[in-house]
Design a protein around this motif. Structure first.
Motif, short mmCIF file in Angstrom:
data_model
loop_
_atom_site.label_atom_id
_atom_site.label_comp_id
_atom_site.label_asym_id
_atom_site.label_seq_id
_atom_site.Cartn_x
_atom_site.Cartn_y
_atom_site.Cartn_z
N SER A 127 -1.28 -4.24 11.24
CA SER A 127 -1.44 -3.00 10.46
C SER A 127 -2.28 -1.99 11.21
O SER A 127 -1.97 -0.80 11.27
CB SER A 127 -2.09 -3.32 9.10
OG SER A 127 -1.37 -4.31 8.39
N SER A 128 -3.35 -2.47 11.81
CA SER A 128 -4.27 -1.60 12.53
C SER A 128 -3.60 -0.94 13.73
O SER A 128 -3.90 0.22 14.07
CB SER A 128 -5.50 -2.39 12.97
OG SER A 128 -6.45 -1.57 13.60
N ALA A 133 2.83 -7.93 7.50
CA ALA A 133 2.38 -6.54 7.61
C ALA A 133 3.49 -5.59 7.18
O ALA A 133 3.25 -4.56 6.53
CB ALA A 133 1.94 -6.24 9.04
N ILE A 140 -7.58 -4.08 3.21
CA ILE A 140 -6.35 -4.88 3.19
C ILE A 140 -6.61 -6.26 2.58
O ILE A 140 -5.83 -6.75 1.75
CB ILE A 140 -5.76 -4.99 4.60
CG1 ILE A 140 -5.23 -3.62 5.05
CG2 ILE A 140 -4.65 -6.02 4.65
CD1 ILE A 140 -4.83 -3.55 6.51
N TRP A 169 -2.26 4.42 3.49
CA TRP A 169 -2.16 4.16 4.92
C TRP A 169 -2.70 5.34 5.72
O TRP A 169 -3.42 5.16 6.72
CB TRP A 169 -0.71 3.90 5.31
CG TRP A 169 -0.17 2.57 4.89
CD1 TRP A 169 0.82 2.34 3.98
CD2 TRP A 169 -0.60 1.28 5.35
NE1 TRP A 169 1.04 0.99 3.85
CE2 TRP A 169 0.19 0.31 4.67
CE3 TRP A 169 -1.56 0.85 6.26
CZ2 TRP A 169 0.04 -1.06 4.89
CZ3 TRP A 169 -1.71 -0.52 6.48
CH2 TRP A 169 -0.92 -1.46 5.79
N VAL A 189 -3.95 -8.05 9.52
CA VAL A 189 -4.73 -6.83 9.67
C VAL A 189 -4.47 -6.16 11.02
O VAL A 189 -4.32 -4.95 11.11
CB VAL A 189 -6.24 -7.12 9.49
CG1 VAL A 189 -7.06 -5.86 9.73
CG2 VAL A 189 -6.50 -7.67 8.09
N LYS A 248 -6.95 -6.33 -1.12
CA LYS A 248 -5.65 -6.25 -1.79
C LYS A 248 -5.00 -7.63 -1.92
O LYS A 248 -4.19 -7.86 -2.81
CB LYS A 248 -4.71 -5.34 -1.00
CG LYS A 248 -5.14 -3.88 -0.91
CD LYS A 248 -4.72 -3.09 -2.12
CE LYS A 248 -4.97 -1.60 -1.92
NZ LYS A 248 -4.54 -0.81 -3.10
N CYS A 249 -5.37 -8.55 -1.00
CA CYS A 249 -4.68 -9.84 -0.91
C CYS A 249 -5.49 -11.01 -1.45
O CYS A 249 -4.95 -12.11 -1.58
CB CYS A 249 -4.32 -10.12 0.55
SG CYS A 249 -3.25 -8.87 1.30
N LEU A 281 0.84 -1.19 0.00
CA LEU A 281 0.00 0.00 0.00
C LEU A 281 0.87 1.24 0.00
O LEU A 281 1.97 1.25 0.56
CB LEU A 281 -0.92 0.02 1.23
CG LEU A 281 -2.23 -0.77 1.12
CD1 LEU A 281 -1.97 -2.28 1.12
CD2 LEU A 281 -3.17 -0.41 2.26
N ARG A 319 -10.83 -1.18 7.64
CA ARG A 319 -9.41 -1.44 7.39
C ARG A 319 -9.21 -2.87 6.90
O ARG A 319 -8.48 -3.12 5.94
CB ARG A 319 -8.60 -1.21 8.66
CG ARG A 319 -8.52 0.22 9.14
CD ARG A 319 -7.88 0.30 10.53
NE ARG A 319 -7.78 1.67 11.03
CZ ARG A 319 -7.38 2.00 12.25
NH1 ARG A 319 -7.02 1.04 13.10
NH2 ARG A 319 -7.33 3.26 12.63
N LEU A 357 3.54 -5.40 3.54
CA LEU A 357 2.45 -4.57 3.04
C LEU A 357 2.81 -3.09 3.03
O LEU A 357 2.19 -2.31 2.33
CB LEU A 357 1.21 -4.75 3.91
CG LEU A 357 0.19 -5.82 3.54
CD1 LEU A 357 -0.88 -5.90 4.62
CD2 LEU A 357 -0.45 -5.55 2.18
#
Length: 732
Positions: free
Chosen positions: A470-471, A506, A281, A266, A467, A284-285, A261, A277, A509
Motif C-alpha cells: 500500500s505504501s 492490498a 491500515i 488513500w 502495508v 482498519k484490520c 479504504l 500509514r 483494501l
C-alpha cells in the motif's frame, strides 16, 4: 454477544492487560478496560466526539443525535458556558491558556450524563482527570480530520489562535502537538479523507460505532473450513496471532475479507509517514477490542521507530522508464521480512494469555530466520522470559552471510539449528509437530509450553506486509507518478507466496494494483502452477540457487490464495492440499485457473539470467540489486506490457548475497571471507549504500559455531525439548 465476547477477551488479552495495569499508577487503560467491560448496554453509554477545533465535532454531533435518537451535548455551549456564565472565548481571554485548561477540566469533572452524544472541546483531552471522568461512561471516538481541511475551516471561521497556542507557534504546529492527546484517549479512530464533508464524517462515525459494538463481526476461519465455526470455536485476531496454524491444518483468513479504504482516505495517507500509514491500515484490520488503538500505536512505533536505516522505512526509487524499486531491506537484518517481523513479535506478545510459555518454531530458507530472531530478541524482558524462538534452516541452503546472521543470536530466548536437508523438510517437520497431539500434550504437561509459529502462515506475520505494498502506491501518488485510481503492476520474487498474497490483500483494501507478477527461479513450481493449473511435486527436487530465499517447493500461502480465488470454498481447498500431501500433486479447474489469472501472472528466470540482469542494471543505471530483485526484474522485463508503472519488490540488500552479486558484476578476484566480500561491494557500490547493521553483524559473528542436525523427526523434537528446557526451566 457483546458480554460473552468481552468476558472472553478478559480471560485472554485483557487479563494480561489488567495484570500489568494493576501494578502501575497509570489508570488510563484501566478505565478503558472498565468501560469496555461495563454491563451497561451500548445505548446507555455516551459517545464522545474528540478532535481539534475545526474537526466538525459539533456539527457531526447534531447529525448523530438525529440518526441515533440520542440527546446531544456540546461541552463548550452546554457545560462550560453555563458553568462560568461567560463565553469560552471570554474565559480564555481572562485566565490564559494553562489556567483555562485546568478550570475547563474541573468543570467537566463536575458534569455527568448517560446515553448522549457529547461533542468535546478541542482541549478536553489535554486534561487527564477530565478524560478519565468522561471515559467512565463513554466511548471516545477521535475525528481524525486532515490538517489542511481543519486549517481551511478555522480560517473560514476566522479562528487564528486556539487554546495552548503561544506566540510564534503556528496553527499547524499546535494541531500536530494536540494529536498525541487524542491518540492517547481514543477507543476508536474515525479516519477522514481529504475533503470529507461533515455528513460523510458522520456516516463514518456510524460505521465505526457499528464495528465497535458488533465485536464478533471480525472473525477468522481456516482455509479448509466449510463454514464459520460454531460460537464456541470462533477465532479472533488475538487467537490466530497466537495459534499460527489452524487445527485442521489450514491457515487462517478473515471471515469477511478486508475492509476497503475510500479514495479520499488513500489520498490523505499519501502525505504521512510509513508508521502513520501502518497504524491507520492496521486499525482498519484489527478490532479495537483485540488491540486498543492507543496500544497498537505504541507497538507500531516500537517496530518502525529507530529500527530502520531509512527514515522512509520502505522507500520507492525510480529505476528506469516505467520501473520502480520498492526497497524493503532497510530493517535490522537487511530483508523484507523485517517489515513484518519487527511488528509481529509485539503483536504476538500483546495477545498472549498469561498462563503458558510459548516456543516459536520457524523454518526458514534464509531471511526469515534472522528477522524472527531479531524481532523476538527486542521484546521486553518480561515477554522474553516466557517466549522462546527456535529456528531450523538448511545447512547448505542459505548464504554464508545469512547463516552468520542467524547463528550469531545467542540470547536466552533465541536459538538457530541447521539441518542436513532442505527448507521443505524443515517446514514439513514443524507442521508435523503442530499436528502431533501427543507431542503437544507432553510439552504442555511437562513444561507448560505451547508451540506456535512466526512463518508467514501466521496471520499476524502476513498482515503487516500488506502495508508496504500500500505504501509503495502512496509514494508514487505523493510523487506525482500516478493519480489515484491509475493502476500499477507489482512484481514479487516469491517462493512461499506470502509476499504475493499480501499484494492481493492490498488490492482488496483498495490499492489500484492491476497485475501481480510472481517471479521464481528454477524452483519454478509456483510459476508452473499459475501457467498450467497443475501443482506437481512428483519428481521435483529442490535445486540450490543464487536466490535461496525463494528456494521453496511447497508454497504454504498459496492455500490462502486458492481460498480467496475460489470464493472461500474450504472443501475445495482442503481436498487440493490433502491431495498434495498424499499424491504430491493437484490440478485446479479451468474456471478457477481463469479466476487466478485475473490477479496474477508468473514466470521464472535461469541462474544466468539472474546474474546477467544484475550486471546490466548496474551498467545502465549504477544501481546494485540482489539476486532476488534480479529475478523479479528479469521476469518483469518479459511479462510486463508497459501499460502502467511497475513496482519491483527488492526483498534483500545486495550484501546478503555478496559472492553471487560480485560474480554478476564481474569482480575478478572474489574474496572468500564474508567481510572482505562486503568491502569489495563497498568499492563498487559505495560505502554509503552498504547496510551498516548487516556489515557489523558479519564482522562480529564470523567465529560463531552452531548446532547441525540429521534430518530426522525425533532429532528435531529433541532440539525443541532442549530449547524449552533451557528457555523456561532454568532458575533465573
Amino acid at each position: 454477544m457483546m458480554t460473552r465476547r468481552l468476558f472472553r477477551l478478559l480471560s485472554k488479552t485483557d487479563k494480561l492487560r489488567y495484570h500489568r495495569i494493576s501494578n502501575t499508577s497509570d489508570c488510563t487503560s484501566l478505565y478503558m478496560l472498565t468501560s469496555c467491560l461495563s454491563t451497561k448496554s451500548f445505548q446507555e453509554r455516551n459517545i464522545l466526539l474528540m478532535g481539534p477545533p475545526g474537526a466538525g465535532k459539533t456539527s457531526v454531533g447534531r447529525i448523530l443525535s438525529n440518526r441515533l435518537r440520542m440527546p446531544v451535548i456540546d461541552i463548550d455551549d452546554d457545560v462550560l458556558e453555563k458553568t462560568w456564565g461567560v463565553t469560552v472565548a471570554e474565559k480564555l481571554a481572562q485566565v490564559g491558556g494553562e489556567r483555562f485548561i485546568d478550570e475547563e477540566g474541573r468543570a467537566v469533572c463536575s458534569f455527568s450524563a448517560s446515553g448522549c452524544v457529547i461533542s468535546l472541546s478541542g482541549s478536553n483531552p489535554l486534561h487527564s482527570d477530565a478524560m478519565r471522568h468522561l471515559k467512565r461512561s463513554g466511548i471516545a471516538l477521535y475525528l481524525d480530520v486532515d490538517t489542511e481541511d481543519i486549517v481551511e475551516r478555522l480560517c473560514r471561521m476566522k479562528v487564528n489562535r486556539i487554546v495552548g497556542q503561544d506566540a510564534g507557534i503556528s496553527l499547524r504546529e499546535i494541531l500536530k502537538y494536540r494529536k498525541q492527546f487524542y491518540e492517547k484517549w481514543l477507543d476508536a479512530r474515525v479516519f477522514c479523507g481529504r475533503g470529507d464533508t461533515v455528513e460523510e464524517v458522520a456516516e463514518k462515525v456510524v460505521r465505526v460505532l457499528d464495528k465497535y459494538q458488533d465485536s464478533e463481526s471480525e472473525t477468522y476461519i481456516s482455509t479448509r473450513s466449510q463454514r464459520l465455526a460454531s460460537n464456541g470455536n470462533v477465532k479472533f485476531f488475538s487467537d490466530v496471532a497466537v495459534e499460527g496454524l489452524a487445527p485442521d491444518g489450514g491457515v487462517y483468513v478473515p471471515n469477511k475479507g478486508f475492509p476497503k479504504l475510500e479514495p479520499s482516505e488513500w489520498i490523505r495517507l499519501a502525505d504521512i509517514s510509513y508508521p502513520e500509514r501502518a497504524l491507520v491500515i492496521l486499525e482498519k484490520c484489527i478490532h479495537p477490542l483485540d488491540i486498543a488503538p492507543s496500544e497498537l500505536r505504541l507497538l507500531v512505533n516500537r517496530a518502525y521507530g529507530q529500527n530502520f536505516a531509512s527514515k522512509s522505512v520502505a522507500p520507492v526509487k525510480h529505476l528506469a522508464e516505467d520501473q520502480y524499486i520498492l526497497e524493503l531491506f532497510h530493517g535490522p537484518t537487511a530483508s523484507f521480512k523485517d517489515l513484518a517481523l519487527q511488528l509481529m513479535p509485539q503483536l504476538f506478545a500483546h495477545c498472549l494469555p498469561q498462563m503458558c510459555n510459548y516456543l516459536i518454531l520457524v523454518a526458514t530458507s534464509g531471511d526469515t530466520g534472522s528477522a524472527v530472531l531479531s524481532g523476538f530478541s527486542n521484546l521486553r524482558e518480561s515477554d522474553r522470559q516466557r517466549i522462546g524462538v527456535l529456528v531450523f534452516f538448511p545447512e547448505q541452503g542459505v548464504s554464508v552471510i545469512q547463516k552468520l546472521q542467524m547463528t550469531g543470536f545467542k540470547g536466552d530466548n533465541t536459538r538457530s539449528v541447521s539441518i542436513f536437508s532442505d527448507f521443505d523438510f524443515c517446514q514439513r517437520t514443524i507442521k508435523r509437530m503442530f499436528g502431533d497431539s501427543r507431542l503437544a500434550g507432553h510439552f504442555a504437561v511437562e513444561y507448560a509450553t505451547v508451540l506456535s509459529t512466526a512463518n508467514s502462515i501466521n496471520w499476524a506475520r502476513l498482515l503487516p506486509q500488506v502495508v508496504y505494498h500500500s505504501s509503495a502506491y502512496l509514494d508514487l501518488l505523493r510523487d506525482g507518478v500516478v493519480k489515484f485510481g491509475q493502476p500499477i503492476d507489482v512484481c514479487v520474487p516469491t517462493g512461499n507466496f506470502g509476499n504475493a498474497m499480501s499484494a492481493v490483500y492490498a488490492k482488496q483494501l483498495g490499492v489500484p494494483i492491476r497485475n501481480i507478477i510472481c517471479a521464481t527461479n528454477h524452483n519454478c513450481v509456483v510459476s508452473d502452477f499459475i501457467c498450467t493449473g497443475q501443482y506437481d511435486l512428483r519428481g521435483r527436487k529442490l535445486m540450490l540457487s543464487n536466490s535461496p530465499a525463494i528456494d521453496i517447493l511447497k508454497a504454504s500461502n498459496l492455500e490462502r490464495f486458492l481460498h480467496y480465488a475460489s470464493g472461500g470454498d474450504g472443501k475445495l481447498v482442503r481436498d487440493l492440499f490433502v491431495s498434495l500431501e498424499k499424491e504430491q500433486r493437484f490440478t485446479v479447474s479451468e474456471d478457477l485457473l481463469r479466476t487466478i489469472r485475473q490477479d496474477v501472472q508468473a514466470g521464472w528466470c535461469s541462474e544466468d539470467d539472474c546474474l546477467t540482469t544484475i550486471q546490466e542494471v548496474h551498467s545502465k543505471t549504477g544501481y546494485v540489486m540482489d539476486t532476488h530483485t534480479a529475478v523479479a526484474k528479469s521476469v518483469a522485463d518479459r511479462l510486463h506490457d508497459k501499460a502502467c508503472p511497475i513496482v519491483l519488490c527488492s526483498t534483500a540488500h545486495f550484501g546478503k548475497f555478496a559472492p553471487a552479486v560480485l560474480k554478476a558484476l564481474q569482480c575478478p578476484d572474489i574474496p572468500h571471507e564474508p567481510l572482505k566480500q562486503l568491502d569489495a561491494l563497498c568499492g563498487i557500490a559505495g560505502q554509503e549504500l552498504m547496510h551498516q547493521t548487516l556489515y557489523e553483524s558479519v564482522r562480529e559473528r564470523a567465529s560463531y559455531s552452531h548446532t547441525v542436525c540429521e534430518p530426522e523427526f525425533s532429532v528435531l523434537t529433541d532440539e525443541v525439548e532442549s530449547m524449552i528446557h533451557d528457555s523456561f526451566m532454568k532458575v533465573r
